[in-house]
Design a protein around this motif. Structure first.
Motif, short mmCIF file in Angstrom:
data_model
loop_
_atom_site.label_atom_id
_atom_site.label_comp_id
_atom_site.label_asym_id
_atom_site.label_seq_id
_atom_site.Cartn_x
_atom_site.Cartn_y
_atom_site.Cartn_z
N ASN A 187 -6.67 4.17 9.55
CA ASN A 187 -6.98 4.30 8.13
C ASN A 187 -5.78 3.96 7.24
N SER A 188 -4.59 4.01 7.80
CA SER A 188 -3.39 3.71 7.02
C SER A 188 -3.06 2.22 6.97
N ASP A 189 -3.76 1.41 7.76
CA ASP A 189 -3.49 -0.04 7.76
C ASP A 189 -4.06 -0.68 6.50
N PRO A 190 -3.40 -1.73 5.98
CA PRO A 190 -3.87 -2.39 4.77
C PRO A 190 -5.20 -3.10 5.00
N THR A 191 -6.00 -3.18 3.94
CA THR A 191 -7.29 -3.86 4.02
C THR A 191 -7.37 -5.07 3.11
N SER A 192 -6.32 -5.36 2.38
CA SER A 192 -6.31 -6.55 1.52
C SER A 192 -4.88 -7.02 1.33
N MET A 193 -4.72 -8.30 1.02
CA MET A 193 -3.40 -8.83 0.76
C MET A 193 -2.78 -8.19 -0.48
N GLY A 194 -3.64 -7.73 -1.39
CA GLY A 194 -3.14 -7.09 -2.59
C GLY A 194 -2.29 -5.87 -2.30
N GLU A 195 -2.56 -5.20 -1.18
CA GLU A 195 -1.80 -4.02 -0.80
C GLU A 195 -0.41 -4.38 -0.27
N LEU A 196 -0.24 -5.64 0.11
CA LEU A 196 1.02 -6.07 0.72
C LEU A 196 1.89 -6.89 -0.23
N MET A 197 1.25 -7.54 -1.18
CA MET A 197 1.97 -8.48 -2.02
C MET A 197 2.65 -7.80 -3.20
N THR A 198 3.62 -8.48 -3.76
CA THR A 198 4.31 -8.00 -4.95
C THR A 198 3.32 -7.85 -6.09
N PRO A 199 3.38 -6.76 -6.85
CA PRO A 199 2.47 -6.59 -7.99
C PRO A 199 2.54 -7.77 -8.94
N ASP A 200 1.40 -8.14 -9.51
CA ASP A 200 1.35 -9.29 -10.41
C ASP A 200 2.38 -9.19 -11.52
N ALA A 201 2.62 -7.98 -12.02
CA ALA A 201 3.53 -7.81 -13.14
C ALA A 201 4.97 -8.18 -12.79
N ASP A 202 5.28 -8.22 -11.48
CA ASP A 202 6.64 -8.53 -11.06
C ASP A 202 6.82 -9.99 -10.63
N VAL A 203 5.77 -10.79 -10.84
CA VAL A 203 5.81 -12.20 -10.43
C VAL A 203 5.90 -13.09 -11.67
N ALA A 204 6.80 -14.06 -11.61
CA ALA A 204 6.97 -14.98 -12.75
C ALA A 204 5.66 -15.72 -13.02
N ALA A 205 5.34 -15.87 -14.29
CA ALA A 205 4.06 -16.45 -14.69
C ALA A 205 3.85 -17.85 -14.12
N HIS A 206 4.94 -18.64 -14.01
CA HIS A 206 4.77 -20.03 -13.56
C HIS A 206 4.40 -20.13 -12.07
N LEU A 207 4.48 -19.01 -11.35
CA LEU A 207 4.11 -19.03 -9.94
C LEU A 207 2.62 -18.83 -9.71
N PHE A 208 1.88 -18.48 -10.74
CA PHE A 208 0.44 -18.29 -10.61
C PHE A 208 -0.30 -19.61 -10.78
N ALA A 209 -1.41 -19.72 -10.06
CA ALA A 209 -2.29 -20.86 -10.27
C ALA A 209 -3.05 -20.64 -11.57
N PRO A 210 -3.28 -21.69 -12.35
CA PRO A 210 -4.09 -21.54 -13.56
C PRO A 210 -5.47 -21.00 -13.19
#
Length: 244
Positions: A187-210
């Motif tokens: 039950n403690s294992d992650p179930t989505s990449m969102g649980e592992l990845m850096t929060p969106d707020a901490d990622v530079a805007a230019h790194l996102f796909a439009p």
């Protein structure tokens, strides 16, 4: 190598055609430098160190859909070459006490792949190996024994829908025996990449796909089980599951 280390094993020998990758693994595994090799075809069969086990992942394109299931006709194929290597080591009194050969499920979909695997099973059995198997029930009520074990990455705690078939064997004169493949997801294992990845707020805007570049070419929908494959471009309003 990482899995073997997590299981408490020492890495005594490494080989991979990717020189950069094998040298990297040699560093963190503390494998002796003189036992790090490149091309499998150039291995000194007789002079390799005697070790308890051998774990091998041969190139998968020869048995995958992307590789057109060409099997031995594909020059990258090394599956039977590795089996012959294992058999040879046993014949000169340096058997591996346990072996594991990884392959994509596509090997058992194509006629060529099934023939190659059947030959591998025959050779390993004749050389003194007891092999792992899976018994399945057919539609007509009879059963069939498959000489491999299917392993799902999702069932072992990873956030990816990756399934592989493992041909496992133990030397029948050795101290080891084969156990069952038991899922370890908790039950403690992650179930989505969102649980592992850096929060969106901490990622530079230019790194996102439009947002207009988001794509969802794979079914099922987001309401399906999270282990199912999806290909989704990361965008500023969400993170998708990886494909397999």
């Amino acid at each position: 190598a990482a899995g073997a280390m997590l299981a408490g094993m020492e890495i005594k020998c490494l080989f991979d055609i990717d020189t950069e990758a094998v040298n990297y693994v040699a560093e963190f595994s503390a494998c002796p430098k003189d036992q790090v090799y490149g091309n499998f075809d150039d291995l000194p069969y007789e002079d390799l160190p005697v070790t308890d086990g051998l774990s091998v992942g041969t190139p998968c394109p020869p048995y995958s859909a992307l590789g057109s299931h060409r099997g031995p006709l594909d020059k990258r194929d090394r599956f039977l070459a590795v089996v012959d290597f294992i058999v040879y080591r046993a014949s000169i009194g340096k058997p591996y006490l346990f072996v594991s050969l990884e392959m994509v499920p596509g090997m058992h979909i194509s006629p060529q792949g099934r023939r190659v695997h059947a030959e591998a099973v025959s050779k390993l059995t004749a050389a003194g190996y007891d092999l792992g198997h899976t018994d399945i029930r057919l539609a007509n009520g009879s059963s069939q024994r498959l000489w491999f074990n299917e392993v799902s990455a999702w069932e072992h705690g990873l956030v990816v829908n990756k399934i592989r078939h493992f041909t496992r064997g133990v030397w029948n004169k050795g101290p080891y025996s084969l156990g069952d493949v038991i899922p370890t997801r908790s039950n403690s294992d992650p179930t989505s990449m969102g649980e592992l990845m850096t929060p969106d707020a901490d990622v530079a805007a230019h790194l996102f796909a439009p947002v207009s570049k988001q794509f969802y070419p794979c079914n099922p929908s987001f309401t399906a089980h999270p282990s199912k494959p999806r290909i989704v471009a990361r965008s500023s309003d969400g993170v998708g599951q990886p494909s397999d």
